[in-house]
Design an enzyme around this catalytic site. Sequence first.
Site, mmCIF file in Angstrom:
data_model
loop_
_atom_site.group_PDB
_atom_site.id
_atom_site.type_symbol
_atom_site.label_atom_id
_atom_site.label_comp_id
_atom_site.label_asym_id
_atom_site.label_seq_id
_atom_site.Cartn_x
_atom_site.Cartn_y
_atom_site.Cartn_z
ATOM 1 N N ASP A 115 0.841 -1.199 0.000
ATOM 2 C CA ASP A 115 0.000 0.000 0.000
ATOM 3 C C ASP A 115 0.880 1.254 0.000
ATOM 4 O O ASP A 115 0.608 2.223 -0.713
ATOM 5 C CB ASP A 115 -0.916 -0.030 1.228
ATOM 6 C CG ASP A 115 -1.632 -1.365 1.332
ATOM 7 O OD1 ASP A 115 -2.377 -1.693 0.405
ATOM 8 O OD2 ASP A 115 -1.409 -2.096 2.313
ATOM 9 N N HIS A 170 -4.457 -3.429 6.348
ATOM 10 C CA HIS A 170 -4.270 -3.704 4.922
ATOM 11 C C HIS A 170 -5.622 -4.115 4.356
ATOM 12 O O HIS A 170 -5.942 -5.292 4.243
ATOM 13 C CB HIS A 170 -3.234 -4.804 4.687
ATOM 14 C CG HIS A 170 -3.256 -5.286 3.270
ATOM 15 N ND1 HIS A 170 -2.860 -4.497 2.215
ATOM 16 C CD2 HIS A 170 -3.680 -6.448 2.720
ATOM 17 C CE1 HIS A 170 -3.038 -5.156 1.085
ATOM 18 N NE2 HIS A 170 -3.540 -6.342 1.360
HETATM 19 P P1 NAX Z 1 -2.267 -18.293 -4.031
HETATM 20 O O1 NAX Z 1 -3.630 -18.854 -3.819
HETATM 21 O O2 NAX Z 1 -1.673 -18.234 -5.396
HETATM 22 O O3 NAX Z 1 -1.230 -19.091 -3.114
HETATM 23 C C1 NAX Z 1 -1.455 -19.372 -1.782
HETATM 24 C C2 NAX Z 1 -0.695 -20.632 -1.460
HETATM 25 O O4 NAX Z 1 -0.789 -20.843 -0.052
HETATM 26 C C3 NAX Z 1 -1.262 -21.880 -2.136
HETATM 27 O O5 NAX Z 1 -0.219 -22.543 -2.828
HETATM 28 C C4 NAX Z 1 -1.783 -22.699 -0.964
HETATM 29 O O6 NAX Z 1 -1.634 -24.092 -1.177
HETATM 30 C C5 NAX Z 1 -0.905 -22.214 0.175
HETATM 31 N N1 NAX Z 1 -1.451 -22.422 1.519
HETATM 32 C C6 NAX Z 1 -2.742 -22.346 1.916
HETATM 33 N N2 NAX Z 1 -2.849 -22.663 3.222
HETATM 34 C C7 NAX Z 1 -1.594 -22.923 3.660
HETATM 35 C C8 NAX Z 1 -1.054 -23.332 4.892
HETATM 36 N N3 NAX Z 1 -1.848 -23.545 5.965
HETATM 37 N N4 NAX Z 1 0.282 -23.535 4.983
HETATM 38 C C9 NAX Z 1 1.089 -23.352 3.926
HETATM 39 N N5 NAX Z 1 0.628 -22.988 2.699
HETATM 40 C C10 NAX Z 1 -0.693 -22.772 2.574
HETATM 41 O O7 NAX Z 1 -2.288 -16.850 -3.344
HETATM 42 P P2 NAX Z 1 -1.268 -15.622 -3.535
HETATM 43 O O8 NAX Z 1 -1.701 -14.802 -4.685
HETATM 44 O O9 NAX Z 1 0.124 -16.135 -3.504
HETATM 45 O O10 NAX Z 1 -1.612 -14.777 -2.230
HETATM 46 C C11 NAX Z 1 -1.299 -15.262 -0.948
HETATM 47 C C12 NAX Z 1 -1.957 -14.403 0.125
HETATM 48 O O11 NAX Z 1 -1.459 -13.061 0.063
HETATM 49 C C13 NAX Z 1 -3.475 -14.278 -0.016
HETATM 50 O O12 NAX Z 1 -4.058 -14.408 1.276
HETATM 51 C C14 NAX Z 1 -3.654 -12.860 -0.515
HETATM 52 O O13 NAX Z 1 -4.921 -12.335 -0.174
HETATM 53 C C15 NAX Z 1 -2.547 -12.155 0.196
HETATM 54 N N6 NAX Z 1 -2.135 -10.845 -0.311
HETATM 55 C C16 NAX Z 1 -1.712 -9.917 0.599
HETATM 56 C C17 NAX Z 1 -1.254 -8.680 0.216
HETATM 57 C C18 NAX Z 1 -0.772 -7.688 1.226
HETATM 58 O O14 NAX Z 1 -0.433 -6.567 0.819
HETATM 59 N N7 NAX Z 1 -0.711 -7.965 2.535
HETATM 60 C C19 NAX Z 1 -1.250 -8.273 -1.219
HETATM 61 C C20 NAX Z 1 -1.292 -9.432 -2.157
HETATM 62 C C21 NAX Z 1 -2.178 -10.562 -1.744
HETATM 63 O O15 NAX Z 1 -3.502 -10.245 -2.070
#
Ligand code: NAX
Length: 326
Positions: free
Chosen positions: A159, A187
């Site tokens: 952000d 966030h």
């Molecule tokens: P993806 O869905 O591409 O990848 C997430 C990965 O996490 C998957 O491979 C899944 O198998 C794995 N996962 C799920 N539960 C797990 C656990 N208990 N232990 C280990 N791995 C686990 O998502 P992606 O685009 O990489 O985003 C990841 C997270 O970042 C999401 O929650 C998203 O909302 C968040 N974000 C946060 C941002 C921020 O500024 N704080 C911005 C970007 C993003 O939106």
Amino acid sequence: MKAPVRVAVTGAAGQIGYSLLFRIAAGDMLGPDQPVILQLVEIPPAMDAVQGVVMELEDCAFPLLHGLHATDKAEEGFKDADYILLVGAKPRGPGMERKDLLEANAAIFSAQGKAINDVASRSVRVLAVGNPANTNALIAQHNAPDIDPGQFTAMTRLDHNRALAQLANRTGSHVTDIRQMTVWGNHSATQYPDISHATVKGQAASELVDRAWLEETFIPTVQQRGAAIIKARGQSSAASAASAAIDHMRDWTLGTPDDDWVSMAITSDGSYGISEGLIYSFPVRCRNGHYEIVQGLTIDDFSRERMRATEQELNEERDAVKHLLP
Ligand code: NAX
């Protein structure tokens, strides 16, 4: 060359993981003289995919990558970790209420907090990226009573960087001309990107842009940027999120420039009247591996109202998971 440090990343087979891991291994996060051992954590259905990432990391032959391991057990992945990036989270599914999302992630982040408490380095630095990031960090922190609460943070750097880019575009300057940008709060769409103290080439940013642009364009654009990217790309921001995670950890560890600060969601100590204990984004300066909230900033009524609104949302999130906090 320094001794290698251990960096654990959850969600390693996901979108953000795919941008993040290669940059960590290249030295972008901890510097060109700091070897790393990567400890990738995923869930069982993603273990095949994560092996593909492991193969690609090997194939880069990174000079700084001194070890690489993937697991579906947090206790194994967090063992002796010096840095932990909690990226994996449960996404919002169809028909899922906000409360369901909070609870589903509370289960993940409480288990991970316990694992951090049990096996990570006592000086581990933790960054929650997975959403709802601030409250996920809070849950992990509460489940790790033996680790200093200040070691748990959440990411609002994306952000912050988005706000820099918007202001640079508007003022015909470069992001490096800007100092003292702040993102307050959660966030989420209630975050408050604040240019009150920002300067562009030494001049007050508030004198360079008009009030209408600030209120009607700048603030909503930064708040809604994630949604705009999903609309355009069909997927949520990943490379920019990874880049922000790198920035957050790098600045925390290696420090911020003397004339600037960054935004990090950290445990509120009551500064600026924000409820103590919330994981809230503040302007911080980092030195010698520690961060400090920038004190003494003047807060006008417009800012105060927005800082309160995002605080209110974080209080509600905390209330929704209260029964899960030990
Ligand atoms: P993806 O869905 O591409 O990848 C997430 C990965 O996490 C998957 O491979 C899944 O198998 C794995 N996962 C799920 N539960 C797990 C656990 N208990 N232990 C280990 N791995 C686990 O998502 P992606 O685009 O990489 O985003 C990841 C997270 O970042 C999401 O929650 C998203 O909302 C968040 N974000 C946060 C941002 C921020 O500024 N704080 C911005 C970007 C993003 O939106």
